[in-house]
Design an enzyme around this catalytic site. Structure first.
Site, short mmCIF file in Angstrom:
data_model
loop_
_atom_site.label_atom_id
_atom_site.label_comp_id
_atom_site.label_asym_id
_atom_site.label_seq_id
_atom_site.Cartn_x
_atom_site.Cartn_y
_atom_site.Cartn_z
N THR A 31 0.82 -1.20 0.00
CA THR A 31 0.00 0.00 0.00
C THR A 31 0.86 1.26 0.00
O THR A 31 1.96 1.28 0.56
CB THR A 31 -0.94 0.03 1.22
N ASP A 54 -3.78 6.00 2.27
CA ASP A 54 -3.26 7.03 3.15
C ASP A 54 -3.65 6.60 4.56
O ASP A 54 -4.84 6.57 4.89
CB ASP A 54 -3.88 8.39 2.79
N ASN A 81 4.53 -0.02 8.51
CA ASN A 81 5.82 0.59 8.18
C ASN A 81 5.70 2.08 7.89
O ASN A 81 6.68 2.81 8.01
CB ASN A 81 6.41 -0.13 6.97
N SER A 132 9.14 0.44 14.85
CA SER A 132 9.48 1.48 15.81
C SER A 132 10.82 2.07 15.39
O SER A 132 11.02 2.41 14.23
CB SER A 132 9.52 0.91 17.23
N TYR A 146 9.38 12.99 17.57
CA TYR A 146 9.41 11.78 16.76
C TYR A 146 9.55 10.54 17.65
O TYR A 146 8.81 9.57 17.50
CB TYR A 146 10.56 11.84 15.76
N LYS A 150 7.29 6.80 18.53
CA LYS A 150 7.80 5.43 18.52
C LYS A 150 7.69 4.79 19.90
O LYS A 150 7.46 3.59 20.03
CB LYS A 150 9.25 5.42 18.02
N THR A 181 18.99 4.33 4.39
CA THR A 181 17.79 4.55 3.58
C THR A 181 17.66 6.04 3.31
O THR A 181 18.58 6.82 3.57
CB THR A 181 16.54 4.06 4.33
#
Length: 282
Positions: A31, A54, A81, A132, A146, A150, A181
């Site tokens: 997705t 979304d 994710n 997480s 942020y 998590k 990444t």
């Protein structure tokens, strides 16, 4: 063949795990806000279903899950994710920034999880895996807001694991360290503008570190994706799964700190109990 449902599957960890799961012979419901980007990456594949999602849209989450079950008949692995980062001092973050990141990282995860769980409960089978972070177990300056999203995921997953265990469903919180990444790129990371000089030595230093560390992180995303497929095939997966030597070191350091602090303050900590095991004094 396991059937995966992966959010945020168009890039980063999500895209790599889609690739590895398909290579392992599994089916994947991938997705993203733009599912066409998934097809462009992986091509037409009989075991791949690209679906628009979304995660902040709860109705769309229900629709996506319904499409997945109609197509493949079930969902074996839910991988939450989708998410992004926010770098800045807690005091510098605006109310709009805070609300927006919680809407995706926490409320979006909850919306998708609630949509998937009824089918897993019906089958008495499934595995919920929530991404997480190293910052979900131990805090860092500049990542407070942020990290708090998590930390929320950690608590939610621990509760889920206890609630779902009698139903034959597993829950694992995934704690990646710094992987190479696009997480530190602008498309994955929001940065609060520096506004308070007092934080220059702490949060300012972290901003500089993040800029220099981008695409120089120690973790290999391809190895992570392979490891995730291995984890999904485990008969008895762990509640908490750290990935990366930096995460392992951070967990050990945090655990040791908590143990030292508890030992130092144990007497005061236990002094608040009622005397005589809670019995009222005569």
């Amino acid at each position: 063949m396991r059937v995966w449902f992966i959010t945020g599957a168009s890039r980063g960890f999500g895209a790599l795990i889609v690739k590895e799961a398909l290579a392992a012979g599994d089916a994947v419901v991938a997705t993203a806000r733009n599912p066409e980007s998934i097809i462009r990456q992986h091509g037409a594949h009989p075991h791949l279903l690209a679906v628009a999602l979304d995660v902040t849209d709860e109705a769309q989450a229900q629709t996506a899950v319904k499409a997945a079950i109609e197509h493949f008949g079930r969902i074996d692995v839910l991988l939450n994710n989708a998410g992004y980062g926010l770098l800045g001092a807690v005091e510098e973050a605006t109310a709009e920034e805070i609300e927006k990141i919680y809407r995706t990282n926490v409320f979006g995860l909850l919306a998708v999880t609630r949509a998937v769980l009824p089918s897993m409960r019906e089958r008495r089978s499934g595995h919920v895996m929530n991404i997480s972070s190293i910052g979900g177990y131990t805090a860092y300056q500049g990542w407070g807001v942020y990290g708090s999203t998590k930390f929320a995921i950690e608590g939610l997953t621990e509760s889920l694991a206890k609630e779902l265990a009698p139903l034959g469903i597993k829950a694992t919180v995934i704690e990646p360290g710094f992987f190479r990444t696009d997480f530190l790129d602008a498309q994955s990371l929001a940065v609060s503008p520096p506004s308070i000089p007092d934080y220059h030595e702490t949060v300012g230093a972290m901003r500089d570190f993040a800029a220099g560390a981008n695409h120089a992180q120690p973790g290999d995303p391809a190895r992570f994706a392979k490891a995730m497929v291995t984890l999904a095939r485990a008969d008895n997966p762990p509640l908490r799964m750290p990935f990366g030597s930096d995460t392992v070191a951070a967990l050990e350091e945090k655990n040791a700190f908590v143990a030292r602090e508890l030992a130092a303050w144990r007497q005061l900590a236990v002094s608040t109990d009622f005397p005589d095991g809670g019995e009222k004094a005569a």
